[in-house]
Design an enzyme around this catalytic site. Structure first.
Site, PDB file in Angstrom:
ATOM      1  N   GLN A   1       0.826  -1.194   0.000  1.00 46.66           N
ATOM      2  CA  GLN A   1       0.000   0.000   0.000  1.00 46.66           C
ATOM      3  C   GLN A   1       0.867   1.253   0.000  1.00 46.66           C
ATOM      4  O   GLN A   1       2.077   1.201   0.223  1.00 46.66           O
ATOM      5  CB  GLN A   1      -0.906   0.008   1.232  1.00 46.66           C
ATOM      6  CG  GLN A   1      -0.150  -0.053   2.541  1.00 46.66           C
ATOM      7  CD  GLN A   1      -0.996  -0.572   3.685  1.00 46.66           C
ATOM      8  OE1 GLN A   1      -2.216  -0.523   3.651  1.00 46.66           O
ATOM      9  NE2 GLN A   1      -0.360  -1.062   4.729  1.00 46.66           N
TER      10      GLN A   1
ATOM     11  N   HIS B   1      -9.574   4.963  19.862  1.00 49.52           N
ATOM     12  CA  HIS B   1      -8.858   3.850  20.479  1.00 49.52           C
ATOM     13  C   HIS B   1      -9.346   3.550  21.898  1.00 49.52           C
ATOM     14  O   HIS B   1      -9.347   2.385  22.314  1.00 49.52           O
ATOM     15  CB  HIS B   1      -7.355   4.113  20.442  1.00 49.52           C
ATOM     16  CG  HIS B   1      -6.790   4.027  19.059  1.00 49.52           C
ATOM     17  ND1 HIS B   1      -6.527   5.137  18.291  1.00 49.52           N
ATOM     18  CD2 HIS B   1      -6.482   2.947  18.272  1.00 49.52           C
ATOM     19  CE1 HIS B   1      -6.070   4.754  17.105  1.00 49.52           C
ATOM     20  NE2 HIS B   1      -6.026   3.436  17.073  1.00 49.52           N
TER      21      HIS B   1
ATOM     22  N   ASP C   1      -0.216   0.851  13.699  1.00 52.23           N
ATOM     23  CA  ASP C   1       0.281   2.138  14.195  1.00 52.23           C
ATOM     24  C   ASP C   1       0.646   2.099  15.675  1.00 52.23           C
ATOM     25  O   ASP C   1       1.240   3.039  16.206  1.00 52.23           O
ATOM     26  CB  ASP C   1      -0.749   3.247  13.947  1.00 52.23           C
ATOM     27  CG  ASP C   1      -2.139   2.881  14.431  1.00 52.23           C
ATOM     28  OD1 ASP C   1      -2.264   2.172  15.447  1.00 52.23           O
ATOM     29  OD2 ASP C   1      -3.116   3.299  13.788  1.00 52.23           O
TER      30      ASP C   1
ATOM     31  N   ASP D   1      -0.945 -12.152   6.940  1.00 44.30           N
ATOM     32  CA  ASP D   1      -2.359 -11.938   6.652  1.00 44.30           C
ATOM     33  C   ASP D   1      -3.179 -12.483   7.811  1.00 44.30           C
ATOM     34  O   ASP D   1      -2.997 -13.635   8.235  1.00 44.30           O
ATOM     35  CB  ASP D   1      -2.723 -12.657   5.354  1.00 44.30           C
ATOM     36  CG  ASP D   1      -4.196 -12.571   5.043  1.00 44.30           C
ATOM     37  OD1 ASP D   1      -4.625 -11.539   4.511  1.00 44.30           O
ATOM     38  OD2 ASP D   1      -4.927 -13.547   5.345  1.00 44.30           O
ATOM     39  N   ALA D   2      -4.074 -11.661   8.350  1.00 46.31           N
ATOM     40  CA  ALA D   2      -4.819 -12.041   9.544  1.00 46.31           C
ATOM     41  C   ALA D   2      -5.640 -13.307   9.330  1.00 46.31           C
ATOM     42  O   ALA D   2      -5.719 -14.169  10.224  1.00 46.31           O
ATOM     43  CB  ALA D   2      -5.734 -10.886   9.979  1.00 46.31           C
TER      44      ALA D   2
ATOM     45  N   ASP E   1      -8.888  -4.558  14.600  1.00 47.49           N
ATOM     46  CA  ASP E   1      -8.744  -3.166  14.159  1.00 47.49           C
ATOM     47  C   ASP E   1      -8.304  -3.177  12.705  1.00 47.49           C
ATOM     48  O   ASP E   1      -7.176  -2.820  12.368  1.00 47.49           O
ATOM     49  CB  ASP E   1      -7.717  -2.462  15.053  1.00 47.49           C
ATOM     50  CG  ASP E   1      -7.637  -0.962  14.795  1.00 47.49           C
ATOM     51  OD1 ASP E   1      -8.552  -0.436  14.144  1.00 47.49           O
ATOM     52  OD2 ASP E   1      -6.650  -0.340  15.235  1.00 47.49           O
TER      53      ASP E   1
END
Length: 529
Positions: free
Chosen positions: A259, A291, A313, A367-368, A385
């Site tokens: 990305q 959050h 992040d 990859d989740a 998230d």
């Protein structure tokens, strides 16, 4: 000498066998270049809009149709096949080489709505030119040495298909890593022009008038100069175009394997924002609202082992680590470049309290969905998230299958919280997430809060192993740290949804039927966002 008819044999500078070899070599290289242009159009669309399937479908269908149109148009140019082929290759190299910059510029300086018509136009022009070149090449091969039509077709298509294979492999494994998308397309354009026009200037120069020969030579020099200048200024163009898409000055920009990552910073330095592929991830002005709402309702219970899916992040981890009895946090995020930025950029490090340096945190770049399939551990809390399920790549993270894997990763009575998009801007997508969670065996409680930079935003708190109707209560832990936004009164209000955003008739999403994509892409969804 004037251009002769298609049936006359030209005077060649090399024996016919060698001449055929060089023409087929040109077919091979031009086919590779054509496929690179095609893949570049798909890639820039997926970068800017994120919907790879739609972009690929539009590009492929338009180009195949245009190739048919080009094949019909080629009949008009058969009397001058050499000159026509050189002109077609020159135009193809110019349009194809500049296509990425043209699309990026239209998206940045015109509007997102102007992008799709520009994409269709470029795909049609490139496809038409490719469609014209194949019959012309067939004529040129036959003029060098007559042979059975079936044999000539076999030779031509063999070179064309193998060239397509090489172009298809070179694009992701060579051009993108070494040159990037804009410069890669420009370099291929130069190669296309040099090979396509040079073959005619060398092998078929006796077929050309002096004026045509000089014109093609000057044209080739012009095309190479234009593409060379575009290559030289490509980075400046990209910076200016990227800046045009953002309100504040860009402080950092990079393209990872997955990305485009951009940080912007307001002139007064108070508002730093992260964007992934143009989508806002957080603003320092109000990220704590998001959050705190995401993390703390899920922490009212056992919480020794926590799994975070996404959240590269480090801001979700920051909130988790405020609980001393959290023993381990496993973060699974696809892109290591985001982790690297969040671990090194001074502003983000200060914002996430250097959460990645805490020994309780383990980072996994994967990859989740695939990671959950292979996972054997159980967790007290799972935080999802993840980016909204607006396209094929992300929609699988909002399906019954995904949530079933997630439920298996929970301890009995374990809790999960899912960010589910905006109940105001995309209500059908939001309520679909709840149905998918429930069909995966989780009892859920929906809630929503206001985050100024996002607008109204929604979440689901779920619990595994609950009796039917046993949705979890939305409460804060008694030992919750001091919060800037969230309290119990606000959580009570978060359970209330306005009349115009109540649950409608929506369905759960699955891998084979990703309903959530349609709900996000509904013409009313995200209107005014």
């Amino acid at each position: 000498m004037s251009e002769t008819t298609a049936q006359a044999r030209p005077r060649l500078p090399v024996p016919p066998r060698a001449a055929r070899f060089f023409v087929l070599l040109a077919v091979f290289i031009c086919a590779a270049c054509g496929l690179v242009y095609e893949l570049a159009l798909v890639a820039i669309g997926s970068y800017l809009l994120g919907d790879t399937i739609t972009q690929a479908s539009v590009v492929l269908s338009v180009m195949v149709f245009a190739m048919g149109v080009g094949s019909l148009l080629s009949k008009r140019y058969q009397t001058r096949p050499a000159l026509s082929f050189a002109v077609v290759e020159g135009l193809l190299s110019l349009v194809g080489g500049l296509s990425v910059l043209l699309l990026y510029g239209s998206f940045a300086w015109l509007s997102a709505s102007a992008y799709q018509p520009t994409l269709v136009l470029l795909a049609f022009v490139i496809g038409t030119l490719i469609g014209i070149e194949i019959p012309l090449l067939m004529t040129l091969i036959q003029r060098i040495r007559k042979q059975e039509a079936s044999e000539a077709v076999a030779d031509l298509f063999a070179a064309d298909y193998v060239g397509g294979l090489i172009g298809g492999l070179a694009f992701p494994f060579l051009l993108l890593p070494l040159l990037g998308l804009p410069k890669g397309a420009l370099m291929v354009g130069v190669l296309n022009a040099v090979i396509g026009v040079a073959v005619v200037l060398w092998l078929f120069r006796t077929d050309l008038t002096r004026l045509a020969y000089v014109g093609l030579t000057v044209g080739l020099a012009f095309i190479v100069t234009v593409l060379g200048l575009a290559y030289y200024f490509a980075e400046n163009f990209e910076v200016d175009a990227r800046q045009a898409m953002y309100r504040d000055p860009i402080a950092h920009a990079e393209r990872s394997e997955y990305q485009e990552i951009v940080l912007t910073q307001s002139l007064d330095g108070r508002d730093v924002r992260m964007f992934l592929n143009g989508d806002l991830q957080f603003s320092t002005l109000d990220e704590y609202r998001y959050h705190e709402s995401l993390i703390h309702p899920a922490m009212d219970g056992a919480r020794e082992d926590v799994l975070v899916l996404g959240g590269g992040d480090g801001l979700a981890i920051r909130e988790l680590l405020r609980y001393d009895d959290v023993e381990s946090v496993t973060l699974v995020d696809l892109d290591p470049a985001v982790i690297e930025l969040a671990s090194t950029d001074p502003v983000i490090r200060d914002l996430n309290d250097d959460s990645f340096l805490d020994p309780r945190v383990e980072v996994v770049n994967a990859d989740a969905f695939q990671w959950l399939r292979d996972n054997l551990a159980n967790f007290d809390v799972v935080i999802a998230d993840l980016p909204d399920g607006t396209d094929v790549g992300t929609s699988k993270l909002y399906t019954i299958e995904f949530y079933s894997l997630l439920e298996q990763a929970l301890e009995p009575g374990g809790r999960v919280v899912v960010q589910a998009g905006s109940p105001f801007f995309a209500p059908d997508a939001y309520w679909s997430v709840g149905h998918s969670l429930e069909e995966a065996g989780l009892a859920v409680t929906p809630y929503n809060v206001d985050v100024p930079t996002f607008g109204n935003w929604g979440f689901y708190l779920g619990v595994s192993g609950a009796e039917p109707g046993g949705a979890p209560e939305l409460t804060l832990p008694e030992d919750a740290p001091e919060l800037r936004f969230l309290d119990q009164d606000l959580l009570g209000a978060a359970l209330v949804f306005p009349i115009d955003r109540q649950e409608g008739e929506v369905e759960a999403s699955t891998m084979m039927h990703p309903k959530i994509i349609g709900y996000h892409q509904d013409r009313q969804a995200w209107r005014g966002y």
